[in-house]
Design an enzyme around this catalytic site. Sequence first.
Site, PDB file in Angstrom:
ATOM      1  N   ARG A   1       0.843  -1.200   0.000  1.00  0.00           N
ATOM      2  CA  ARG A   1       0.000   0.000   0.000  1.00  0.00           C
ATOM      3  C   ARG A   1       0.878   1.250   0.000  1.00  0.00           C
ATOM      4  NH1 ARG A   1      -5.034   1.873  -1.262  1.00  0.00           N
ATOM      5  NH2 ARG A   1      -6.161   2.853   0.454  1.00  0.00           N
TER       6      ARG A   1
ATOM      7  N   THR B   1      -4.048  -1.107  -7.515  1.00  0.00           N
ATOM      8  CA  THR B   1      -4.857   0.101  -7.688  1.00  0.00           C
ATOM      9  C   THR B   1      -4.020   1.361  -7.824  1.00  0.00           C
ATOM     10  OG1 THR B   1      -6.716   1.333  -6.710  1.00  0.00           O
ATOM     11  CG2 THR B   1      -5.008   0.554  -5.200  1.00  0.00           C
TER      12      THR B   1
ATOM     13  N   GLY C   1     -13.552  -1.970  -7.326  1.00  0.00           N
ATOM     14  CA  GLY C   1     -14.876  -1.425  -7.067  1.00  0.00           C
ATOM     15  C   GLY C   1     -15.001  -0.514  -5.870  1.00  0.00           C
ATOM     16  N   GLY C   2     -13.900   0.103  -5.405  1.00  0.00           N
ATOM     17  CA  GLY C   2     -14.009   0.981  -4.248  1.00  0.00           C
ATOM     18  C   GLY C   2     -14.486   0.211  -3.032  1.00  0.00           C
TER      19      GLY C   2
ATOM     20  N   SER D   1      -8.026   0.778   3.170  1.00  0.00           N
ATOM     21  CA  SER D   1      -8.476   0.327   1.857  1.00  0.00           C
ATOM     22  C   SER D   1      -9.607  -0.676   2.024  1.00  0.00           C
ATOM     23  CB  SER D   1      -7.312  -0.334   1.112  1.00  0.00           C
ATOM     24  OG  SER D   1      -7.750  -0.973  -0.071  1.00  0.00           O
ATOM     25  N   SER D   2     -10.367  -0.873   0.929  1.00  0.00           N
ATOM     26  CA  SER D   2     -11.373  -1.937   0.897  1.00  0.00           C
ATOM     27  C   SER D   2     -10.943  -3.101   0.016  1.00  0.00           C
ATOM     28  CB  SER D   2     -12.701  -1.387   0.372  1.00  0.00           C
ATOM     29  OG  SER D   2     -13.232  -0.432   1.255  1.00  0.00           O
TER      30      SER D   2
ATOM     31  N   GLU E   1      -6.302   4.005  -7.089  1.00  0.00           N
ATOM     32  CA  GLU E   1      -7.472   4.578  -6.418  1.00  0.00           C
ATOM     33  C   GLU E   1      -8.493   5.041  -7.433  1.00  0.00           C
ATOM     34  OE1 GLU E   1     -10.283   6.232  -3.676  1.00  0.00           O
ATOM     35  OE2 GLU E   1      -9.386   7.358  -5.292  1.00  0.00           O
TER      36      GLU E   1
ATOM     37  N   GLU F   1      -3.930   8.036  -3.794  1.00  0.00           N
ATOM     38  CA  GLU F   1      -4.300   7.171  -2.683  1.00  0.00           C
ATOM     39  C   GLU F   1      -4.503   7.908  -1.363  1.00  0.00           C
ATOM     40  OE1 GLU F   1      -5.853   4.022  -2.980  1.00  0.00           O
ATOM     41  OE2 GLU F   1      -4.138   3.896  -4.327  1.00  0.00           O
TER      42      GLU F   1
ATOM     43  N   THR G   1      -9.331   0.246  -9.968  1.00  0.00           N
ATOM     44  CA  THR G   1      -8.575  -0.837  -9.389  1.00  0.00           C
ATOM     45  C   THR G   1      -8.646  -2.026 -10.336  1.00  0.00           C
ATOM     46  OG1 THR G   1      -9.128  -0.016  -7.176  1.00  0.00           O
ATOM     47  CG2 THR G   1      -8.457  -2.300  -7.297  1.00  0.00           C
TER      48      THR G   1
END
Length: 583
Positions: free
Chosen positions: A115, A422, A490-491, A469-470, A424, A442, A404
């Site tokens: 990340r 990703t 997909g966020g 993050s998801s 973002e 990000e 992503t």
Amino acid sequence: MRIALPPTLTLAFLLPATALAQEAADAVAPEAGTGLAVETSAPVTSETWMVAAANPLASEAGAAVLRRGGSAADAMVAVQAVLGLVEPQSSGLGGGAFLVYYDAETGEVTTLDGRETAPIAATPKLFLDDAGEPMGFFDAVVGGLSVGTPGTPMLMEEAHRRWGTLNWRSLFTDAIGHAEEGFPVSLRLSMLVTEDQERLSSSEATAAYFLPNGQPLQKGETLRNPAYGATLRAIAAEGADAFYEGEIAEGVVATVRGAAQPGVLSMDDMEAYTVKERAAVCAPYRGAEVCGMGPPSSGALTVGQILGLLEGFDLAAMGPDSPEAWRLIGDASRLAFADRGRYMADSDFVPVPTAGLVDPAYLAERAELLAGDMALTEVEPGNPPFDHAALHWADDQSLELPSTSHISIVDAAGNALSMTTTIENGFGSRLFAPGGFLLNNELTDFSFRTHDEGVPIANRVEPGKRPRSSMSPTIVMQDGEPVLVVGSPGGSRIIGYVAKTIIAHMDWGMDVQQAVALPHLVNRFGTYDLEAGTSAEALAEPLTELGFEVNVRDLTSGLHVIAVGETLEGGADPRREGMAIGE
């Protein structure tokens, strides 16, 4: 060799573009099927290995590596290198990723955190204006202020160092060739550029690449990126150090600091970046263990909570057409998202009750809230057990919009890899580095506010911190071996997409292609989103009668899934242009 395009891909190319609305219409919606269990093509099957990724050229690059006897980690490097070129709006060298890896030799599941990090000079007030109020979202996104230190190049190298078997340099051959010789622009990339051309025009270098002669890239035209090819040649020859030190890094920092809205990224940030190994978060479900990425991702915890809350309900008997099943799934998701907003953030900076959030006793107690017949009128965070003194946090107020991508791979030795990658938002910060890649935005995954009525927010900006993050790269384990490799873009809806796919496969007996294509119904914060243009719309009235507010809208996932058994079965999301290849 077996190759499958998504079942609606050919027809999708005949449909008109739709508005982006930031995340939903970055691909054409799938055809509606008969009933909720959408009619779709059969999954790809193979005996030895499988790769599923979001672009045919990327899947083919991974397949070439696996065909040579490469490992899942080797194939990932090749796939990611191509994805960064052919779908630059979604992921790339200027972004970050989370990786979940099953090592067949040791039987261990390991996660690597690539990340992005907040620069050393970032402060909790990074996204507050002079009056102390949060900036508008896209005011913060576009420009250098939103750029975190990229993690993807180092993650690629670290995965190869641990699990790679082929020569590092050889893994970049396909991507370099496509960059230097050119590749055909896909419909999806052309549509996205057209929809976002105003923001893409904010930077001269970005506009020159995506809007040549002032016009958006067109489907089918050949696009070359020699700068990206040169960057890959340097990384292939020198490793990730070529990205984090010297000319490439200097170009990244200069782009961030020279933007119309300059950021604070420095060479010190680039040189200090590290990939972190973290313990996998595993939650029980139907006799299996659903394993994924823990904090700073909220993915495994929230997916695990949703499934744990549903453990005591017979979803299999209800079936995918049942409003009652979707009432339970929707409210389980709301309860999990309430905990997510209160407790989940970078555990290197704030205490997170990781074990407590997926503790079966805690989830069983929370599941009692689902025992009624109607939608919950109110949802609040619970009080999970802490293994340290509990702190009082305010609920998070961050947005998380996609762009992503996801990669699923199983190699001939039985190693399995699930990686979500990703930058973002679509096209990230809209800054195009001299090395031929977009830079992430990000940092806007942090909460713009630092406190709420004097109470600190766990996911606030702090120097060196990784934003929540998801992303939910997942490997489902049974009897010590992987049975399902899954993930999606997909966020924050990623969590719902992944949970739905696991339920469809494990409870409703769908094969992976059916599970991927099953229409989406996602409820995070109270409003139930139903996928437009699909049979999910038939549930609008029953769910409304159960007390939900319902919104019919495009829901563009990018699920790539592999089921592992006597044979391998691969599924590619019909909502995008991906491909599963096996042999």
